[in-house]
Design a protein around this motif. Structure first.
Motif, mmCIF file in Angstrom:
data_model
loop_
_atom_site.group_PDB
_atom_site.id
_atom_site.type_symbol
_atom_site.label_atom_id
_atom_site.label_comp_id
_atom_site.label_asym_id
_atom_site.label_seq_id
_atom_site.Cartn_x
_atom_site.Cartn_y
_atom_site.Cartn_z
ATOM 1 N N ALA A 34 0.774 -1.408 0.013
ATOM 2 C CA ALA A 34 -0.072 -0.012 0.119
ATOM 3 C C ALA A 34 0.881 1.098 0.072
ATOM 4 C CB ALA A 34 -0.957 0.006 1.402
ATOM 5 N N ALA A 35 2.138 1.449 0.670
ATOM 6 C CA ALA A 35 2.799 2.392 0.607
ATOM 7 C C ALA A 35 3.518 2.879 -0.644
ATOM 8 C CB ALA A 35 3.865 2.234 1.747
ATOM 9 N N VAL A 36 3.782 2.013 -1.460
ATOM 10 C CA VAL A 36 4.228 2.064 -2.742
ATOM 11 C C VAL A 36 3.174 2.657 -3.503
ATOM 12 C CG1 VAL A 36 4.859 1.226 -4.956
ATOM 13 C CG2 VAL A 36 5.933 0.491 -2.798
ATOM 14 N N PHE A 37 1.811 2.259 -3.619
ATOM 15 C CA PHE A 37 0.803 2.681 -4.462
ATOM 16 C C PHE A 37 0.486 4.231 -3.827
ATOM 17 C CE2 PHE A 37 0.576 -1.690 -5.359
ATOM 18 C CZ PHE A 37 0.428 -1.504 -6.553
ATOM 19 N N ARG A 38 0.342 4.360 -2.624
ATOM 20 C CA ARG A 38 0.181 5.699 -2.192
ATOM 21 C C ARG A 38 1.289 6.689 -2.661
ATOM 22 N NH1 ARG A 38 -0.986 3.299 2.748
ATOM 23 N NH2 ARG A 38 1.059 3.730 3.689
ATOM 24 N N ALA A 39 2.511 6.406 -2.516
ATOM 25 C CA ALA A 39 3.386 7.332 -3.054
ATOM 26 C C ALA A 39 3.312 7.516 -4.643
ATOM 27 C CB ALA A 39 4.785 6.428 -2.962
ATOM 28 N N VAL A 40 3.025 6.562 -5.384
ATOM 29 C CA VAL A 40 2.813 6.599 -6.923
ATOM 30 C C VAL A 40 1.747 7.480 -6.914
ATOM 31 C CG1 VAL A 40 2.137 5.439 -9.187
ATOM 32 C CG2 VAL A 40 4.140 4.351 -7.569
ATOM 33 N N ALA A 41 0.537 7.325 -6.331
ATOM 34 C CA ALA A 41 -0.393 8.097 -6.410
ATOM 35 C C ALA A 41 -0.365 9.785 -6.132
ATOM 36 C CB ALA A 41 -1.789 7.584 -5.465
ATOM 37 N N GLU A 42 0.459 10.110 -5.265
ATOM 38 C CA GLU A 42 0.773 11.196 -4.994
ATOM 39 C C GLU A 42 1.852 11.816 -5.903
ATOM 40 O OE1 GLU A 42 2.814 11.094 -0.994
ATOM 41 O OE2 GLU A 42 0.637 10.618 -0.066
ATOM 42 N N ILE A 65 -3.646 2.156 -7.605
ATOM 43 C CA ILE A 65 -3.202 3.545 -7.694
ATOM 44 C C ILE A 65 -4.369 4.466 -7.489
ATOM 45 C CG2 ILE A 65 -2.063 5.239 -8.767
ATOM 46 C CD1 ILE A 65 -0.527 3.127 -10.602
ATOM 47 N N ARG A 66 -5.389 4.090 -8.042
ATOM 48 C CA ARG A 66 -6.515 4.956 -7.961
ATOM 49 C C ARG A 66 -7.446 4.926 -6.436
ATOM 50 N NH1 ARG A 66 -8.559 6.972 -12.794
ATOM 51 N NH2 ARG A 66 -10.747 6.802 -12.151
ATOM 52 N N ALA A 67 -7.309 3.794 -6.023
ATOM 53 C CA ALA A 67 -7.553 3.587 -4.729
ATOM 54 C C ALA A 67 -6.961 4.384 -3.719
ATOM 55 C CB ALA A 67 -7.781 2.150 -4.571
ATOM 56 N N PRO A 200 8.729 6.088 -6.932
ATOM 57 C CA PRO A 200 8.083 6.811 -5.736
ATOM 58 C C PRO A 200 8.071 5.805 -4.607
ATOM 59 C CG PRO A 200 7.166 7.530 -7.829
ATOM 60 C CD PRO A 200 7.803 6.420 -7.961
ATOM 61 N N GLY A 201 8.265 6.425 -3.485
ATOM 62 C CA GLY A 201 8.127 5.606 -2.241
ATOM 63 C C GLY A 201 9.408 4.566 -1.856
ATOM 64 N N ARG A 202 10.438 4.639 -2.854
ATOM 65 C CA ARG A 202 11.525 3.762 -2.802
ATOM 66 C C ARG A 202 12.900 4.437 -2.791
ATOM 67 N NH1 ARG A 202 9.056 -0.263 -6.913
ATOM 68 N NH2 ARG A 202 7.867 1.631 -7.562
ATOM 69 N N PRO A 203 13.986 4.003 -2.292
ATOM 70 C CA PRO A 203 15.129 4.982 -1.929
ATOM 71 C C PRO A 203 15.634 5.187 -3.632
ATOM 72 C CG PRO A 203 15.069 2.948 -0.791
ATOM 73 C CD PRO A 203 13.981 2.758 -1.552
#
Length: 207
Positions: A34-42, A65-67, A200-203
């Protein structure tokens, strides 16, 4: 000279314990992070036009991503953004193909841009159909952001087009799962590349 901005998102990691050759074979993917998808969504733009390959793994990735909080038009299925078709080899175990058709299998990987699996596509074929999709939607969505959830092969094909590379050279690009690549199409037909393989969301995310 406002460009049409293409945000190319590769699908989530596939679930493939049997090591199948999948291509356009529908195979599951893992959308649990979920953290990766939140970062991509942002990271992605608001109010974009959304396209997706009609395969299940791209649809599930777009939905995740949309969710996670990214708005935009409902995704439109675009078959020209599907992964390379590996013909008779799709859905079969890679080691089995190597054992049964060793010469054809080795020839395919020695000339991966031009060779086709039996009844399949070459990477050159993928570049040709991706070009049609990019040209078409760059006109239909002129000046907009377009989020396209697709596959590693078609993303490399899009980079071949944007950078005017040979298909063989474009195969050198690496695209992580759930990564984002941005290319821009200008009204005069010129292309620009914003970035490649942002995660996004990864180093490894640039910046």
């Amino acid at each position: 000279m406002t460009p049409t901005r293409w945000w190319l998102v590769r699908h989530a990691p596939v679930v493939n314990p049997d090591k199948l050759i999948y291509g356009q074979h529908d195979i599951d993917c893992d959308v649990a992070d979920a953290a990766v998808f939140r970062a991509v969504a942002e990271f992605l733009p608001a109010n974009a036009l959304w396209l997706q390959s009609p395969l299940g793994r791209t649809r599930r990735t777009a939905a995740a991503i949309r969710a996670a909080g990214r708005d935009g038009d409902e995704p439109i299925d675009e078959p020209r953004l599907m992964e390379q078709h590996f013909g008779d080899w799709q859905g079969r175990v890679r080691a089995e193909i190597l054992a049964r058709q060793p010469e054809q299998y080795r020839r395919f990987w020695l000339a991966p841009a031009d060779e086709r699996a039996p009844n399949g596509e070459s990477f050159v074929d993928v570049v040709d159909r991706v070009r049609l999709a990019l040209d078409d939607w760059s006109e239909r969505a002129a000046g907009r952001d377009v989020v396209a959830v697709m596959h590693g092969g078609p993303i490399r094909a899009a980079l071949a087009i944007a950078l005017d590379l040979s298909p063989l050279r474009a195969l050198s690009f690496h695209t992580e799962t759930v990564s984002v690549t941005r290319i821009d199409r200008y009204p005069d037909g010129a292309w620009g590349v914003g970035f490649v393989n942002a995660t996004p969301g990864r180093p490894s995310t640039p910046g």
